[in-house]
Design a protein around this motif. Structure first.
Motif, mmCIF file in Angstrom:
data_model
loop_
_atom_site.group_PDB
_atom_site.id
_atom_site.type_symbol
_atom_site.label_atom_id
_atom_site.label_comp_id
_atom_site.label_asym_id
_atom_site.label_seq_id
_atom_site.Cartn_x
_atom_site.Cartn_y
_atom_site.Cartn_z
ATOM 1 N N VAL A 7 0.869 -1.173 0.000
ATOM 2 C CA VAL A 7 0.000 0.000 0.000
ATOM 3 C C VAL A 7 0.907 1.224 0.000
ATOM 4 N N VAL A 8 0.808 2.031 -1.038
ATOM 5 C CA VAL A 8 1.561 3.281 -1.124
ATOM 6 C C VAL A 8 0.594 4.406 -0.788
ATOM 7 N N GLN A 26 0.120 1.763 -11.030
ATOM 8 C CA GLN A 26 -0.323 0.630 -11.842
ATOM 9 C C GLN A 26 0.342 0.645 -13.220
ATOM 10 N N THR A 27 0.555 1.826 -13.764
ATOM 11 C CA THR A 27 1.254 1.949 -15.050
ATOM 12 C C THR A 27 2.688 1.447 -14.928
ATOM 13 N N THR A 43 -6.410 -4.239 -5.984
ATOM 14 C CA THR A 43 -7.637 -4.436 -5.222
ATOM 15 C C THR A 43 -8.096 -3.058 -4.745
ATOM 16 N N PRO A 44 -9.278 -2.950 -4.171
ATOM 17 C CA PRO A 44 -9.724 -1.632 -3.709
ATOM 18 C C PRO A 44 -8.859 -1.026 -2.601
ATOM 19 N N MET A 45 -8.116 -1.859 -1.874
ATOM 20 C CA MET A 45 -7.365 -1.363 -0.721
ATOM 21 C C MET A 45 -5.851 -1.513 -0.826
#
Length: 107
Positions: A7-8, A26-27, A43-45
């Motif tokens: 998680v960033v 993501q890129t 994922t959403p989190m």
């Protein structure tokens, strides 16, 4: 093959949304995937990334740096590593193993 849960968290953005920073991450992950170094799942989190542990540390450092490259002064990154060495399993296989127990009790 190891799996990293990462998680960033960009700190000090203009507002509460961090979607543009996550899209950039993501890129970057897509580039590493194209090189054959990793696979990943948004994922959403969080983001799950699998690959060789050495490559994963390189990738995590690269995505941690991205918000700094956009002018932020602070980034918090949480990392959790699953590194099982007695058996090679990818993310999908781990999910299927749990689903097997859900569907038929593991038999």
């Amino acid at each position: 093959m190891a799996i990293v849960d990462v998680v960033v968290i960009p700190v000090g953005t203009d507002g509460p949304s961090v979607s543009k920073y996550i899209a950039e991450i993501q890129t970057k992950l897509k580039e590493y995937k194209a090189q054959g170094k990793i696979d990943y799942q948004l994922t959403p989190m969080n983001t799950l990334i699998e690959g060789d542990l050495k490559d994963l540390f390189e990738v995590v450092q690269a995505i941690h740096e991205l918000p700094f490259d956009k002018g932020l002064s602070r980034v918090c990154t949480n990392i959790r590593i699953d590194d099982r060495r007695d058996k090679s399993r990818n993310m999908n296989e781990k999910v299927k193993a749990v689903e097997k127990y859900l569907n038929d009790g593991g038999n």
